[in-house]
Scaffold this motif. Structure first.
Motif, PDB file in Angstrom:
ATOM      1  N   LEU A 134      21.376 -12.287  -1.329  1.00  9.04           N
ATOM      2  CA  LEU A 134      20.402 -11.231  -1.035  1.00  9.04           C
ATOM      3  C   LEU A 134      20.773 -10.470   0.233  1.00  9.04           C
ATOM      4  O   LEU A 134      20.633  -9.243   0.302  1.00  9.04           O
ATOM      5  CB  LEU A 134      18.994 -11.818  -0.927  1.00  9.04           C
ATOM      6  CG  LEU A 134      18.458 -12.463  -2.211  1.00  9.04           C
ATOM      7  CD1 LEU A 134      17.088 -13.075  -1.972  1.00  9.04           C
ATOM      8  CD2 LEU A 134      18.408 -11.464  -3.346  1.00  9.04           C
ATOM      9  N   ASP A 135      21.256 -11.187   1.241  1.00  6.07           N
ATOM     10  CA  ASP A 135      21.713 -10.518   2.459  1.00  6.07           C
ATOM     11  C   ASP A 135      22.907  -9.622   2.149  1.00  6.07           C
ATOM     12  O   ASP A 135      23.053  -8.546   2.735  1.00  6.07           O
ATOM     13  CB  ASP A 135      22.099 -11.548   3.530  1.00  6.07           C
ATOM     14  CG  ASP A 135      20.901 -12.282   4.091  1.00  6.07           C
ATOM     15  OD1 ASP A 135      19.760 -11.782   3.947  1.00  6.07           O
ATOM     16  OD2 ASP A 135      21.093 -13.370   4.667  1.00  6.07           O
ATOM     17  N   ALA A 136      23.756 -10.064   1.229  1.00 10.71           N
ATOM     18  CA  ALA A 136      24.930  -9.275   0.850  1.00 10.71           C
ATOM     19  C   ALA A 136      24.509  -7.966   0.199  1.00 10.71           C
ATOM     20  O   ALA A 136      25.079  -6.903   0.485  1.00 10.71           O
ATOM     21  CB  ALA A 136      25.823 -10.072  -0.097  1.00 10.71           C
ATOM     22  N   GLU A 137      23.505  -8.026  -0.669  1.00 10.20           N
ATOM     23  CA  GLU A 137      23.017  -6.799  -1.311  1.00 10.20           C
ATOM     24  C   GLU A 137      22.464  -5.830  -0.275  1.00 10.20           C
ATOM     25  O   GLU A 137      22.730  -4.624  -0.328  1.00 10.20           O
ATOM     26  CB  GLU A 137      21.959  -7.136  -2.352  1.00 10.20           C
ATOM     27  CG  GLU A 137      22.519  -7.832  -3.576  1.00 10.20           C
ATOM     28  CD  GLU A 137      21.437  -8.271  -4.556  1.00 10.20           C
ATOM     29  OE1 GLU A 137      20.247  -7.931  -4.349  1.00 10.20           O
ATOM     30  OE2 GLU A 137      21.800  -8.957  -5.525  1.00 10.20           O
ATOM     31  N   ASP A 138      21.690  -6.358   0.681  1.00 12.43           N
ATOM     32  CA  ASP A 138      21.137  -5.509   1.742  1.00 12.43           C
ATOM     33  C   ASP A 138      22.252  -4.901   2.588  1.00 12.43           C
ATOM     34  O   ASP A 138      22.199  -3.714   2.938  1.00 12.43           O
ATOM     35  CB  ASP A 138      20.190  -6.309   2.639  1.00 12.43           C
ATOM     36  CG  ASP A 138      18.897  -6.697   1.932  1.00 12.43           C
ATOM     37  OD1 ASP A 138      18.588  -6.098   0.881  1.00 12.43           O
ATOM     38  OD2 ASP A 138      18.208  -7.601   2.437  1.00 12.43           O
ATOM     39  N   ALA A 162      30.812  -8.373   0.758  1.00 11.93           N
ATOM     40  CA  ALA A 162      29.561  -8.506   1.511  1.00 11.93           C
ATOM     41  C   ALA A 162      29.030  -9.930   1.416  1.00 11.93           C
ATOM     42  O   ALA A 162      28.527 -10.485   2.392  1.00 11.93           O
ATOM     43  CB  ALA A 162      28.518  -7.514   0.993  1.00 11.93           C
ATOM     44  N   ARG A 163      29.171 -10.545   0.251  1.00  8.42           N
ATOM     45  CA  ARG A 163      28.707 -11.931   0.050  1.00  8.42           C
ATOM     46  C   ARG A 163      29.479 -12.878   0.960  1.00  8.42           C
ATOM     47  O   ARG A 163      28.915 -13.784   1.552  1.00  8.42           O
ATOM     48  CB  ARG A 163      28.883 -12.314  -1.428  1.00  8.42           C
ATOM     49  CG  ARG A 163      28.716 -13.789  -1.758  1.00  8.42           C
ATOM     50  CD  ARG A 163      27.286 -14.263  -1.572  1.00  8.42           C
ATOM     51  NE  ARG A 163      27.054 -15.583  -2.123  1.00  8.42           N
ATOM     52  CZ  ARG A 163      27.271 -16.724  -1.480  1.00  8.42           C
ATOM     53  NH1 ARG A 163      27.768 -16.708  -0.265  1.00  8.42           N
ATOM     54  NH2 ARG A 163      27.002 -17.874  -2.042  1.00  8.42           N
ATOM     55  N   GLN A 164      30.773 -12.652   1.073  1.00  7.49           N
ATOM     56  CA  GLN A 164      31.571 -13.517   1.937  1.00  7.49           C
ATOM     57  C   GLN A 164      31.246 -13.274   3.410  1.00  7.49           C
ATOM     58  O   GLN A 164      31.311 -14.204   4.209  1.00  7.49           O
ATOM     59  CB  GLN A 164      33.067 -13.305   1.671  1.00  7.49           C
ATOM     60  CG  GLN A 164      33.500 -13.765   0.303  1.00  7.49           C
ATOM     61  CD  GLN A 164      33.213 -15.226   0.061  1.00  7.49           C
ATOM     62  OE1 GLN A 164      33.340 -16.049   0.941  1.00  7.49           O
ATOM     63  NE2 GLN A 164      32.810 -15.552  -1.160  1.00  7.49           N
ATOM     64  N   MET A 205      30.231  -2.339   6.748  1.00  2.00           N
ATOM     65  CA  MET A 205      29.601  -3.641   6.495  1.00  2.00           C
ATOM     66  C   MET A 205      29.830  -4.587   7.676  1.00  2.00           C
ATOM     67  O   MET A 205      28.901  -5.279   8.107  1.00  2.00           O
ATOM     68  CB  MET A 205      30.142  -4.274   5.205  1.00  2.00           C
ATOM     69  CG  MET A 205      29.602  -3.628   3.954  1.00  2.00           C
ATOM     70  SD  MET A 205      29.920  -4.549   2.424  1.00  2.00           S
ATOM     71  CE  MET A 205      31.696  -4.572   2.352  1.00  2.00           C
ATOM     72  N   VAL A 206      31.053  -4.620   8.184  1.00  2.00           N
ATOM     73  CA  VAL A 206      31.346  -5.500   9.318  1.00  2.00           C
ATOM     74  C   VAL A 206      30.519  -5.088  10.534  1.00  2.00           C
ATOM     75  O   VAL A 206      29.912  -5.936  11.199  1.00  2.00           O
ATOM     76  CB  VAL A 206      32.857  -5.495   9.640  1.00  2.00           C
ATOM     77  CG1 VAL A 206      33.143  -6.164  10.971  1.00  2.00           C
ATOM     78  CG2 VAL A 206      33.647  -6.177   8.525  1.00  2.00           C
TER      79      VAL A 206
END
Length: 167
Positions: A33-37, A25-27, A67-68
């Motif tokens: 923070l966007d990755a956590e959301d 998600a981070r990548q 996620m994508v």
């Protein structure tokens, strides 16, 4: 509060695979923070569909696909809020004087990834971080294999240029 067997199974899955999914998600997002959301939204969708997912071996693929899809939906909505400008913003430069060579390269690569368009970033992350094949990426992103190949090729060229690497 008593949990059912599938709720416990879901909890165990999240505990075991959460860190790897958060890295993906981070990548995809380029921001912690966007990755956590993003991961939280994808896991919420997975939780709702848990009883329908028969192949437990495909859970990572299901969550990555969610996620994508969520990330693409978010940047499509954001695109409507972005307008062209006559002036380019100043580009921040990183102070890498106190980092090791390896850390410096990783930092530069992360910054270069963040500057890629969403589809290019997603293709690179799925190909080189998630080690997916081109047909798997095509299915995940909902595009043709040829589009995956050209997108990855163009993204790699941009990354090489950003890192000052000649091909």
């Amino acid at each position: 509060m008593q949990t059912t067997g599938w709720e416990e199974e879901f909890r165990e899955y999240v505990m075991a695979r959460g860190p790897a999914l958060l890295r993906a998600a981070r990548q995809l997002t380029g921001h912690p923070l966007d990755a956590e959301d993003l991961l939280q939204s994808a896991l919420a969708k997975t939780y709702l569909a848990w009883g329908k997912i028969e192949d437990r071996g495909a859970l990572d693929g299901y969550v990555r696909r969610a996620m994508v899809n969520i990330n693409i939906s978010q940047w499509r909505r954001r695109k409507l809020e972005e307008y062209p400008s006559d002036e380019l913003p100043e580009v921040a430069t990183a102070d890498t004087t106190d980092t090791t060579v390896c850390g410096e390269v990783h930092e530069l690569l992360d910054k270069a990834l963040e500057e890629l368009p969403e589809r290019m970033r997603a293709a690179i992350v799925l190909r080189y971080y998630e080690d997916m094949t081109e047909p798997e990426i095509a299915r995940t992103l909902g595009i043709s294999v040829g589009t995956v190949k050209s997108t990855v090729s163009r993204a790699m060229a941009k990354l090489r240029g950003a890192l000052g690497i000649s091909s």
